[in-house]
Scaffold this active site. Structure first.
Site, mmCIF file in Angstrom:
data_model
loop_
_atom_site.group_PDB
_atom_site.id
_atom_site.type_symbol
_atom_site.label_atom_id
_atom_site.label_comp_id
_atom_site.label_asym_id
_atom_site.label_seq_id
_atom_site.Cartn_x
_atom_site.Cartn_y
_atom_site.Cartn_z
ATOM 1 N N CYS A 161 -2.919 9.762 25.630
ATOM 2 C CA CYS A 161 -1.879 9.915 26.648
ATOM 3 C C CYS A 161 -2.247 9.189 27.940
ATOM 4 C CB CYS A 161 -1.625 11.400 26.908
ATOM 5 S SG CYS A 161 -1.391 12.315 25.376
ATOM 6 N N THR A 174 -0.150 22.200 2.997
ATOM 7 C CA THR A 174 0.778 21.280 2.334
ATOM 8 C C THR A 174 1.170 21.895 1.000
ATOM 9 O OG1 THR A 174 -0.988 20.146 1.164
ATOM 10 C CG2 THR A 174 -0.464 19.324 3.364
ATOM 11 N N ILE A 228 -5.087 21.816 0.874
ATOM 12 C CA ILE A 228 -4.927 20.694 1.809
ATOM 13 C C ILE A 228 -3.989 21.121 2.937
ATOM 14 C CG2 ILE A 228 -4.286 18.268 2.085
ATOM 15 C CD1 ILE A 228 -4.788 17.871 -0.891
ATOM 16 N N ASP A 270 1.142 14.594 14.326
ATOM 17 C CA ASP A 270 2.296 13.686 14.256
ATOM 18 C C ASP A 270 2.732 13.400 12.825
ATOM 19 O OD1 ASP A 270 2.002 13.542 16.953
ATOM 20 O OD2 ASP A 270 1.557 11.394 17.046
HETATM 21 C C1 LIG Z 1 0.167 5.656 24.491
HETATM 22 C C2 LIG Z 1 0.438 7.071 24.109
HETATM 23 C C3 LIG Z 1 0.749 8.007 25.081
HETATM 24 C C4 LIG Z 1 1.017 9.316 24.727
HETATM 25 N N1 LIG Z 1 1.316 10.212 25.714
HETATM 26 C C5 LIG Z 1 1.557 11.498 25.378
HETATM 27 C C6 LIG Z 1 1.803 12.454 26.390
HETATM 28 O O1 LIG Z 1 1.780 12.154 27.584
HETATM 29 N N2 LIG Z 1 2.059 13.736 26.009
HETATM 30 C C7 LIG Z 1 2.074 14.101 24.690
HETATM 31 O O2 LIG Z 1 2.303 15.272 24.397
HETATM 32 N N3 LIG Z 1 1.815 13.219 23.715
HETATM 33 C C8 LIG Z 1 1.555 11.931 24.032
HETATM 34 N N4 LIG Z 1 1.276 11.032 23.035
HETATM 35 C C9 LIG Z 1 1.324 11.482 21.635
HETATM 36 C C10 LIG Z 1 0.010 12.135 21.222
HETATM 37 O O3 LIG Z 1 -1.038 11.273 21.505
HETATM 38 C C11 LIG Z 1 0.071 12.442 19.746
HETATM 39 O O4 LIG Z 1 1.121 13.351 19.536
HETATM 40 C C12 LIG Z 1 -1.210 13.063 19.211
HETATM 41 O O5 LIG Z 1 -2.290 12.224 19.452
HETATM 42 C C13 LIG Z 1 -1.079 13.316 17.712
HETATM 43 O O6 LIG Z 1 -2.280 13.794 17.207
HETATM 44 P P1 LIG Z 1 -2.686 13.544 15.696
HETATM 45 O O7 LIG Z 1 -3.990 14.181 15.503
HETATM 46 O O8 LIG Z 1 -1.576 13.918 14.822
HETATM 47 O O9 LIG Z 1 -2.803 11.965 15.559
HETATM 48 P P2 LIG Z 1 -3.710 10.943 16.370
HETATM 49 O O10 LIG Z 1 -4.160 11.515 17.643
HETATM 50 O O11 LIG Z 1 -2.947 9.661 16.385
HETATM 51 O O12 LIG Z 1 -4.980 10.782 15.449
HETATM 52 C C14 LIG Z 1 -4.879 10.306 14.148
HETATM 53 C C15 LIG Z 1 -6.129 9.539 13.790
HETATM 54 O O13 LIG Z 1 -6.228 9.493 12.395
HETATM 55 C C16 LIG Z 1 -6.825 8.287 12.020
HETATM 56 N N5 LIG Z 1 -6.493 8.008 10.642
HETATM 57 C C17 LIG Z 1 -5.274 7.833 10.087
HETATM 58 N N6 LIG Z 1 -5.369 7.615 8.773
HETATM 59 C C18 LIG Z 1 -6.679 7.659 8.459
HETATM 60 C C19 LIG Z 1 -7.406 7.495 7.270
HETATM 61 N N7 LIG Z 1 -6.807 7.253 6.104
HETATM 62 N N8 LIG Z 1 -8.740 7.589 7.325
HETATM 63 C C20 LIG Z 1 -9.385 7.839 8.496
HETATM 64 N N9 LIG Z 1 -8.744 8.017 9.644
HETATM 65 C C21 LIG Z 1 -7.404 7.914 9.631
HETATM 66 C C22 LIG Z 1 -6.219 7.281 12.974
HETATM 67 O O14 LIG Z 1 -7.070 6.172 13.138
HETATM 68 C C23 LIG Z 1 -6.091 8.093 14.271
HETATM 69 O O15 LIG Z 1 -7.135 7.827 15.166
HETATM 70 C C24 LIG Z 1 0.974 9.705 23.374
HETATM 71 C C25 LIG Z 1 0.643 8.769 22.382
HETATM 72 C C26 LIG Z 1 0.365 7.471 22.750
HETATM 73 C C27 LIG Z 1 0.003 6.486 21.677
#
Ligand SMILES: Cc1cc2nc3c(=O)[nH]c(=O)nc-3n(C[C@H](O)[C@H](O)[C@H](O)COP(=O)(O)OP(=O)(O)OC[C@H]3O[C@@H](n4cnc5c(N)ncnc54)[C@H](O)[C@@H]3O)c2cc1C
Length: 647
Positions: free
Chosen positions: A44, A274, A279, A284
């Site tokens: 973020c 799931t 699992i 996101d």
């Molecule tokens: C620029 C930006 C600004 C944002 N600002 C905000 C904000 O202000 N407020 C807010 O609420 N949300 C914000 N978000 C959204 C927030 O960052 C996401 O909702 C949150 O990070 C989701 O978490 P996550 O764990 O689902 O995925 P992520 O944090 O994206 O983590 C997923 C990780 O899994 C890894 N991955 C995927 N597939 C594999 C695999 N097969 N093997 C190994 N690793 C893998 C990826 O490399 C990644 O690093 C923002 C996002 C971005 C990009």
């Protein structure tokens, strides 16, 4: 037997779950697999590092691989990608991206938190475009920042008016770049309804950002130096940010045979499992239940990802905690304004064919007499029968965050709009008013529920007037100089009782004012005199947020030209009188300016301090019409200063 948990994805959901697992148990074996180099970084914060509000790159790295494994005793494998899942044998295939070694790893429980990746559609000319960027992680950030630092771009195009696009637009402007935003929809910031987003449209223009709505990118030409839109418009650019949304990283889940939703999100049950009970999935990548409507949706936000990560860890360790669904509470900074929303908007409720009522109010962030108060445009959507709060939206320079959080909390607590009137919120003049904006929203909504007040919405007004409806504007005549609803006629509130005979009794009388308050007072006078009355919700301010702005489908030139001569050096301006009008909402600053001008001699200069952003348009326009010279406009935090010389 020691349990072994593998987590795929080491950022928001994944890192949270890993730490939680360790806090629950010293025994559980935790393996965290992350494709990228960094874990637990501040997604973020990325736009703000590019814009240099966040100065040090290291600040983005909330946790390092070493720091986290030392503290939590977690086996962290960064630069490693999980290639596939074998759910039957409870094994993963992992590739070490540094050595290309591929190996298997078994698990007892698996947590997927792979996130969502930026959508990149197959636009013509994409491949040859080397100045096109998407933003998700640290390497993306480095690429964009290095480009800006080394290539000194003058112009940028941001495709997509969502949170990331708008934050990038602001941060590129902060780097001195001329930004054009292209948005296919008729508004930016999808969680808002259009009249609320329109306030931001105007603000972007004030900040010199060009905004093109209802037009999509068709192709790139000249290696990305030209962006060609669907209607043929060509835009020259030095760089392009593509931020049109994200799509869940569901490939692993798909090949493992896990159930996916219609939009590709991994389907999870109330316990975040799931379709395979060993699992779990969070963040996101998962489909969530909309807390308000109960429908399935995708809401990619950090708060839900973190909460789900913690909960999945608890559940993997034997708890039975239920995820309650996602409300979608969100907030963003858009230059000098804050925009926030929670729950469902009108667009969603319409799609679901639910009936609802809407209230727009424009209260001050804190007591008007204490410096720095600024108006908040606050919208609340509710069920007229039960008082259930469906959602809320707010835009303003100050105090938006806490109002939205109070309403989001009220929704989670099952409070109705009537309950909002009973909330006892903290108050002292620098922070709020004795009736907080949230209380006021509750009062207005309760009046509607009790039948004391009927509303007509901004989008219904023109049709009503065209159909011969009677619309009276109860503001002072001078206020109408800055705009009024066509077809309305003026009866100032204080004259209304004496002019009732002018109004037909057999027809509904519609009332408008500046923000809705005087309209309410007028409608009570009329109702108590036997009239059928409807008030224009949010008054001229809400109506004009859409119809007062001149953004359309065509290219608009953002402009800082406020219609006056700009004198570069303030020190050259000899000020004769300073008038503090902070906390007053438009048109009061102009009414006071007029009074101030009357007391000056020709050539003398008045310095005005204002917090209502509406003054940015109204004040220069009035000065120009009156023949005065606007010498300079300056802004410090949420106070706008004007220097005007009397003619
Ligand atoms: C620029 C930006 C600004 C944002 N600002 C905000 C904000 O202000 N407020 C807010 O609420 N949300 C914000 N978000 C959204 C927030 O960052 C996401 O909702 C949150 O990070 C989701 O978490 P996550 O764990 O689902 O995925 P992520 O944090 O994206 O983590 C997923 C990780 O899994 C890894 N991955 C995927 N597939 C594999 C695999 N097969 N093997 C190994 N690793 C893998 C990826 O490399 C990644 O690093 C923002 C996002 C971005 C990009």
């Amino acid at each position: 037997m020691t349990q072994k948990v593998i987590i795929v994805g080491g950022v928001a959901g994944g890192a949270t779950a890993a730490a939680r697992l360790r806090r629950i148990s010293e025994e559980v074996e935790v393996v965290l697999v992350e494709r990228g180099e960094h874990i637990s970084f501040a997604n973020c914060g990325l736009p703000y590092y590019i814009g240099e509000t966040i100065k040090e790159r290291s600040k983005l790295l909330v946790q390092t691989v070493k720091g986290m494994s030392d503290r939590f005793n977690i086996d962290i494998r960064n630069l490693s990608e999980v290639l596939s899942i074998d759910p039957l044998n409870k094994k993963l295939t992992i590739k070490n991206l540094q050595t290309d070694e591929v190996y298997e790893e078994s698990y007892d429980k698996l947590l997927l938190s792979p996130g969502a990746r930026p959508i990149v559609p197959p636009i013509q000319g994409l491949n040859g475009n080397h100045t096109l960027f998407t933003l998700r992680n640290i390497p993306d950030t480095d690429k964009i920042k290095n480009f800006v630092d080394s290539q000194n771009p003058k112009k940028a195009v941001v495709i997509g008016g969502g949170f990331i696009g708008i934050e990038m637009a602001e941060n590129l402007v902060d780097r001195g770049i001329d930004v054009t935003i292209i948005e296919m929809g008729n508004q930016i910031m999808a969680p808002l309804d259009i009249e609320m987003a329109s306030i931001l449209h105007t603000h972007l223009l004030e900040k010199g950002v060009k905004l093109i709505l209802e037009n999509g990118v068709q192709s790139f030409a000249d290696q990305g130096k030209k962006v060609i839109l669907a209607d043929g418009t060509e835009i020259e650019t030095d760089m392009t940010i593509l931020s049109i949304g994200v799509t869940p990283e569901n490939e692993l889940a798909k090949t493992a045979g896990l159930e996916l939703g219609v939009r590709g999100g991994i389907v999870v049950n109330d316990w975040l499992q799931t379709s395979n009970e060993d699992i779990y999935a969070v963040g996101d990548a998962v489909e969530v239940v909309d807390y308000i409507s109960g429908t399935k949706t995708m809401i990619p936000l950090a708060g839900p990802a973190n909460r789900q990560g913690r909960m999945a860890a608890n559940n993997m360790m034997g708890n039975r905690e239920k995820y309650q669904g996602t409300l979608g509470t969100s907030i963003a900074k858009v230059f000098d304004l804050t925009v926030a929303a929670t729950g469902n908007n009108e667009k969603t409720l319409k799609r679901l064919s639910l009936s609802y009522e809407v209230v727009h109010i424009h209260p001050s962030s804190h007591a008007g007499y204490y410096p720095g108060a600024a108006p908040i445009a606050l919208k609340i959507i509710f069920d007229k029968e039960t008082g259930k709060i469906f959602g809320a939206q707010a835009v303003g320079a100050d105090g938006v965050d806490k109002r939205m959080d109070v309403i989001a909390t009220a929704i989670k607590g099952g409070l109705t709009v009537e309950d909002l009137t009973n909330l006892e919120l903290s108050y002292a003049p620098p922070y709020s008013s004795a009736k907080d904006p949230v209380n006021i929203a509750g009062y207005v909504a309760s009046n509607i529920m009790e039948g004391k007040l009927e509303m007509i919405q901004w989008h219904e007004v023109d049709e009503m007037v065209a159909g011969g409806g009677v619309l009276i504007d109860v503001r002072e005549p001078m206020e109408r100089e800055f705009g009024y609803i066509k077809g309305s006629f003026n009866i100032p509130l204080n004259d209304l009782r004496n002019r009732l005979a002018e109004l037909p009794k057999e027809q509904t009388i519609y009332v408008s004012c500046q923000v809705g308050l005087r309209g309410y007072l007028a409608s009570r006078i009329l109702k108590n005199n036997g009239y059928q009355v409807k008030n224009v919700d949010g008054g001229w301010k809400t109506y004009s947020s859409v119809f007062g702005t001149n953004i359309n489908k065509n290219v608009e030139t953002g402009s800082n030209d406020l219609g006056g001569t700009i004198v570069e050096n303030t020190k050259e301006i000899k000020v004769d009188t300073v008038v503090d009008l902070t906390g007053l909402t438009c048109p009061m600053p102009i009414i006071n300016l007029k009074k101030g001008m009357d007391s000056l001699d020709s050539g003398q200069v008045i310095e005005l301090h204002v917090t209502d952003r509406g003054a940015l348009n109204d004040l220069p326009a009035w000065s120009k019409n009156a023949g005065h010279t606007l010498l300079k406009t300056e802004q410090y935090e949420n106070i706008i200063k004007f220097w005007i010389a009397k003619n």
